[in-house]
Design a protein around this motif. Structure first.
Motif, PDB file in Angstrom:
ATOM      1  N   GLY A 106       0.777  -1.237   0.000  1.00 13.14           N
ATOM      2  CA  GLY A 106       0.000   0.000   0.000  1.00 13.14           C
ATOM      3  C   GLY A 106       0.803   1.280   0.000  1.00 13.14           C
ATOM      4  O   GLY A 106       0.239   2.362   0.168  1.00 13.14           O
ATOM      5  N   LEU A 107       2.107   1.210  -0.210  1.00 11.38           N
ATOM      6  CA  LEU A 107       2.917   2.415  -0.247  1.00 11.38           C
ATOM      7  C   LEU A 107       2.678   3.161  -1.563  1.00 11.38           C
ATOM      8  O   LEU A 107       2.450   2.553  -2.607  1.00 11.38           O
ATOM      9  CB  LEU A 107       4.400   2.077  -0.116  1.00 11.38           C
ATOM     10  N   SER A 108       2.754   4.470  -1.499  1.00  8.14           N
ATOM     11  CA  SER A 108       2.583   5.297  -2.697  1.00  8.14           C
ATOM     12  C   SER A 108       3.858   5.270  -3.531  1.00  8.14           C
ATOM     13  O   SER A 108       4.923   4.839  -3.069  1.00  8.14           O
ATOM     14  CB  SER A 108       2.255   6.734  -2.297  1.00  8.14           C
ATOM     15  N   ILE A 109       3.744   5.773  -4.767  1.00  8.98           N
ATOM     16  CA  ILE A 109       4.910   5.860  -5.666  1.00  8.98           C
ATOM     17  C   ILE A 109       6.002   6.681  -4.988  1.00  8.98           C
ATOM     18  O   ILE A 109       7.182   6.284  -4.990  1.00  8.98           O
ATOM     19  CB  ILE A 109       4.505   6.496  -7.018  1.00  8.98           C
ATOM     20  N   ALA A 110       5.638   7.809  -4.395  1.00  7.50           N
ATOM     21  CA  ALA A 110       6.616   8.677  -3.727  1.00  7.50           C
ATOM     22  C   ALA A 110       7.285   7.955  -2.550  1.00  7.50           C
ATOM     23  O   ALA A 110       8.508   8.064  -2.370  1.00  7.50           O
ATOM     24  CB  ALA A 110       5.939   9.959  -3.252  1.00  7.50           C
ATOM     25  N   GLU A 111       6.507   7.236  -1.773  1.00  6.09           N
ATOM     26  CA  GLU A 111       7.079   6.506  -0.625  1.00  6.09           C
ATOM     27  C   GLU A 111       8.020   5.403  -1.095  1.00  6.09           C
ATOM     28  O   GLU A 111       9.081   5.193  -0.489  1.00  6.09           O
ATOM     29  CB  GLU A 111       5.960   5.915   0.226  1.00  6.09           C
ATOM     30  N   ILE A 112       7.641   4.709  -2.162  1.00  8.89           N
ATOM     31  CA  ILE A 112       8.508   3.641  -2.691  1.00  8.89           C
ATOM     32  C   ILE A 112       9.802   4.250  -3.217  1.00  8.89           C
ATOM     33  O   ILE A 112      10.900   3.725  -2.962  1.00  8.89           O
ATOM     34  CB  ILE A 112       7.775   2.843  -3.790  1.00  8.89           C
ATOM     35  N   ALA A 113       9.695   5.371  -3.934  1.00  6.21           N
ATOM     36  CA  ALA A 113      10.891   6.043  -4.474  1.00  6.21           C
ATOM     37  C   ALA A 113      11.817   6.480  -3.336  1.00  6.21           C
ATOM     38  O   ALA A 113      13.042   6.300  -3.424  1.00  6.21           O
ATOM     39  CB  ALA A 113      10.477   7.241  -5.319  1.00  6.21           C
ATOM     40  N   GLU A 114      11.247   7.002  -2.280  1.00 12.20           N
ATOM     41  CA  GLU A 114      12.057   7.428  -1.144  1.00 12.20           C
ATOM     42  C   GLU A 114      12.747   6.237  -0.477  1.00 12.20           C
ATOM     43  O   GLU A 114      13.938   6.289  -0.165  1.00 12.20           O
ATOM     44  CB  GLU A 114      11.176   8.165  -0.132  1.00 12.20           C
TER      45      GLU A 114
END
Length: 176
Positions: free
Chosen positions: A112-120
């Motif tokens: 459930g992580l967002s694209i931004a959270e995964i990128a970080e």
């Protein structure tokens, strides 16, 4: 503060034990204390209440034990479900031939992580995660994150997790 059902049962057990002890002691002292015959029926009532409380104690102990067994069974089934879900995911990732980076992105997406959270987390750009996500969806034959998650949930629920016979082994998930 939320009190668990088990805690309430234990509290009920303690209250019943204290009451039963009081009534039994009082009834025994009154019975053998040489009271007049006019009060004998009250002592018999106290004795009846004491026995009823002891019955309640036994019932409460039985409920506590049954609940403990139920919790153990649910924990075992949860462990099976977690292992089965993990195995289904790994088998499917292998079948789809996902790279290690795609596997990581897929797992984080499923969590459930967002694209931004995964990128970080992966210390990369959002564009890279979007491209990897698109590759994952293409290889999986789904249109997005929700369909990817739905695929695994449906696969996991398609077969029983726990064989209801005497075996406690997980159901065979090799068709994944």
């Amino acid at each position: 503060m939320k009190i668990s059902q088990t805690s309430l049962l234990w509290l009920l057990l303690v209250v019943q034990a204290v009451c039963a002890t009081f009534f039994l002691t009082d009834a025994a002292l009154d019975w053998f204390g040489g009271e007049t015959a006019g009060f004998r029926h009250l002592h018999e009532f106290e004795l009846f209440l004491s026995l009823a409380l002891i019955g309640g104690l036994i019932a409460t102990i039985t409920l506590i034990r049954a609940q403990g067994l139920r919790v153990q069974d649910m924990q075992r089934q949860l462990g099976v479900a977690q292992g089965a879900f993990s195995q289904v995911i790994e088998n499917q990732f292998t079948q789809w031939q996902l790279s290690n980076a795609e596997r990581d992105v897929a797992i984080l997406s499923i969590k459930g992580l967002s694209i931004a959270e995964i990128a970080e987390l992966r210390q990369t750009k959002e564009g890279t995660i979007k491209a990897q996500s698109a590759a994952i969806y293409r290889k999986a034959g789904v249109s997005g994150r929700l369909q990817l998650l739905s695929f695994f949930v449906e696969e996991l629920l398609s077969e029983p997790l726990v064989n209801t016979s005497s075996s406690s082994e997980p159901a065979d998930q090799s068709q994944a």
